[in-house]
Design a protein around this motif. Structure first.
Motif, mmCIF file in Angstrom:
data_model
loop_
_atom_site.group_PDB
_atom_site.id
_atom_site.type_symbol
_atom_site.label_atom_id
_atom_site.label_comp_id
_atom_site.label_asym_id
_atom_site.label_seq_id
_atom_site.Cartn_x
_atom_site.Cartn_y
_atom_site.Cartn_z
ATOM 1 N N ASP A 49 55.290 37.524 22.841
ATOM 2 C CA ASP A 49 54.459 37.913 23.979
ATOM 3 C C ASP A 49 53.112 37.214 23.990
ATOM 4 N N GLY A 50 52.951 36.133 23.186
ATOM 5 C CA GLY A 50 51.690 35.431 23.119
ATOM 6 C C GLY A 50 50.813 36.003 22.013
ATOM 7 N N PRO A 51 49.617 35.398 21.848
ATOM 8 C CA PRO A 51 49.032 34.253 22.536
ATOM 9 C C PRO A 51 49.888 33.000 22.355
ATOM 10 N N TRP A 52 49.619 32.016 23.190
ATOM 11 C CA TRP A 52 50.495 30.856 23.265
ATOM 12 C C TRP A 52 49.842 29.605 22.704
ATOM 13 N N ASP A 53 50.680 28.733 22.172
ATOM 14 C CA ASP A 53 50.260 27.380 21.838
ATOM 15 C C ASP A 53 50.419 26.522 23.086
ATOM 16 N N ILE A 54 49.602 25.490 23.200
ATOM 17 C CA ILE A 54 49.653 24.622 24.378
ATOM 18 C C ILE A 54 51.042 24.025 24.572
ATOM 19 N N SER A 55 51.785 23.824 23.477
ATOM 20 C CA SER A 55 53.126 23.246 23.572
ATOM 21 C C SER A 55 54.141 24.220 24.151
ATOM 22 N N GLU A 56 53.778 25.501 24.265
ATOM 23 C CA GLU A 56 54.706 26.526 24.722
ATOM 24 C C GLU A 56 54.538 26.890 26.191
ATOM 25 N N VAL A 57 53.554 26.274 26.843
ATOM 26 C CA VAL A 57 53.247 26.626 28.230
ATOM 27 C C VAL A 57 53.288 25.365 29.073
ATOM 28 N N SER A 58 54.065 25.393 30.146
ATOM 29 C CA SER A 58 54.212 24.192 30.980
ATOM 30 C C SER A 58 52.992 23.963 31.868
ATOM 31 N N ARG A 59 52.359 25.029 32.371
ATOM 32 C CA ARG A 59 51.189 24.892 33.234
ATOM 33 C C ARG A 59 50.078 25.807 32.729
ATOM 34 N N PRO A 60 49.400 25.401 31.669
ATOM 35 C CA PRO A 60 48.392 26.289 31.074
ATOM 36 C C PRO A 60 47.227 26.589 32.000
ATOM 37 N N GLY A 61 46.913 25.666 32.927
ATOM 38 C CA GLY A 61 45.775 25.869 33.815
ATOM 39 C C GLY A 61 46.059 26.743 35.009
ATOM 40 N N GLU A 62 47.287 27.188 35.160
ATOM 41 C CA GLU A 62 47.643 28.022 36.308
ATOM 42 C C GLU A 62 47.207 29.464 36.046
ATOM 43 N N GLY A 63 46.177 29.909 36.761
ATOM 44 C CA GLY A 63 45.667 31.264 36.577
ATOM 45 C C GLY A 63 44.775 31.434 35.362
ATOM 46 N N ARG A 64 44.402 30.327 34.726
ATOM 47 C CA ARG A 64 43.548 30.393 33.551
ATOM 48 C C ARG A 64 42.363 29.454 33.709
ATOM 49 N N VAL A 65 41.287 29.748 32.993
ATOM 50 C CA VAL A 65 40.096 28.903 32.973
ATOM 51 C C VAL A 65 40.199 27.947 31.796
ATOM 52 N N VAL A 70 40.652 26.542 24.454
ATOM 53 C CA VAL A 70 41.469 27.665 24.892
ATOM 54 C C VAL A 70 41.513 27.682 26.416
ATOM 55 N N PHE A 71 42.612 28.212 26.946
ATOM 56 C CA PHE A 71 42.722 28.524 28.369
ATOM 57 C C PHE A 71 42.676 30.045 28.474
ATOM 58 N N VAL A 72 41.663 30.561 29.167
ATOM 59 C CA VAL A 72 41.451 32.010 29.254
ATOM 60 C C VAL A 72 41.979 32.519 30.589
ATOM 61 N N PHE A 196 44.118 38.746 25.985
ATOM 62 C CA PHE A 196 44.312 38.169 24.645
ATOM 63 C C PHE A 196 45.717 37.576 24.520
ATOM 64 N N ARG A 197 46.721 38.332 24.941
ATOM 65 C CA ARG A 197 48.110 37.861 24.815
ATOM 66 C C ARG A 197 48.372 36.606 25.630
ATOM 67 N N ASP A 198 47.719 36.487 26.792
ATOM 68 C CA ASP A 198 48.032 35.379 27.698
ATOM 69 C C ASP A 198 47.110 34.182 27.497
ATOM 70 N N THR A 199 46.255 34.233 26.473
ATOM 71 C CA THR A 199 45.398 33.092 26.162
ATOM 72 C C THR A 199 46.232 31.959 25.559
ATOM 73 N N VAL A 200 45.895 30.735 25.929
ATOM 74 C CA VAL A 200 46.571 29.543 25.400
ATOM 75 C C VAL A 200 45.594 28.798 24.497
#
Length: 256
Positions: A49-65, A70-72, A196-200
């Motif tokens: 359920d996260g937090p995620w590594d950048i390699s695990e997320v296809s679009r880290p900037g979608e909905g995150r800063v 880190v992408f918050v 916290f969980r959805d941070t990359v």
């Protein structure tokens, strides 16, 4: 497959077998301590359920800063602050109503998590200051719930309730510090726990010593607003409408 080695009876073989037996005993002893399961020097646990590594997320900037290291996640109504150590931005704090979570990412060993070790150090530091620590398994895994001694505005002594949470990832460690109502009332912490969980985390490939902070950066179109100063016009900022403006918050002290 494992095969049984033929014994030759030589001194070398006997020594090898003795070393293997000692290794097995050490591993078994480390699995269960007298007071429960071993919680330090373990490999990173799964993070379904996260937090995620950048390699695990296809679009880290979608909905995150995008703060570089880190992408918050952006949450409606939140204010985003950054913490500075020297000239480097080393942490981000999401403020949501009367609660907050500080996020800070560190480099970690390749095959070994450091959260158990860091928890022990935080607990020791707080108890030495006269605080109270309770280690519990919460929604984000093992965490510390602390009563930290503080001086109140009238000069008397009081205590602040704080939750320290953490997750080990691949070559990184993400720590969160929950304060305000989120540290007191579980129902007030739900959205902060989701943040916290959805941070990359973006560790990068360069060499870093374990526990070195992963340095952050401001987004290209962000403005630094001193703490306590309100922007007159947030309509032109992409942090408006729930993302808040970036502010420079209080500097933090890293626990090593």
């Amino acid at each position: 497959m494992f095969g049984r080695r033929k014994k030759s009876g030589s001194a070398e073989d006997v020594a090898d077998e003795a070393r293997e037996a000692e290794q097995v005993v050490d591993e078994l002893d480390g699995t269960e301590a007298a007071d429960g399961p071993r919680r330090v020097n373990l490999p990173p646990a799964p993070r379904p359920d996260g937090p995620w590594d950048i390699s695990e997320v296809s679009r880290p900037g979608e909905g995150r800063v995008d703060l570089g290291g880190v992408f918050v996640p952006g949450v409606e109504g939140m204010e985003l602050r950054v913490e500075v150590a020297g000239d480097a931005i080393v942490a981000a704090t999401v403020v949501l109503r009367d609660s907050a979570i500080q996020l800070q990412a560190f480099a970690a060993p390749k095959k070994e998590g450091i959260w158990g070790e860091v928890r022990a150090e935080i607990a020791t530091g707080i108890t030495q200051q006269g605080g109270i620590i309770d280690e519990v398994e919460g929604p984000l895994g093992w965490e510390l719930r602390a009563q930290v001694p503080v001086q109140l505005p009238d000069g008397t002594s009081g205590a602040q309730l704080v939750r320290f949470v953490g997750v080990d990832g691949p070559r990184w460690f993400l720590r969160g510090v929950i304060s305000g109502q989120g540290a007191v009332q579980p129902e007030a912490a739900g959205l902060l726990e989701t943040v916290f969980r959805d941070t990359v985390v973006v560790r990068g490939e360069g060499p870093m010593a374990p526990r070195d902070p992963i340095v952050l950066k401001l987004p290209n179109d962000a403005q630094m607003v001193p703490e306590g100063v309100q922007q007159e016009d947030q309509e032109t900022s992409r942090f408006s409408g729930g993302m808040g403006q970036l502010q420079r918050g209080p500097e933090i002290t890293e626990v090593r």
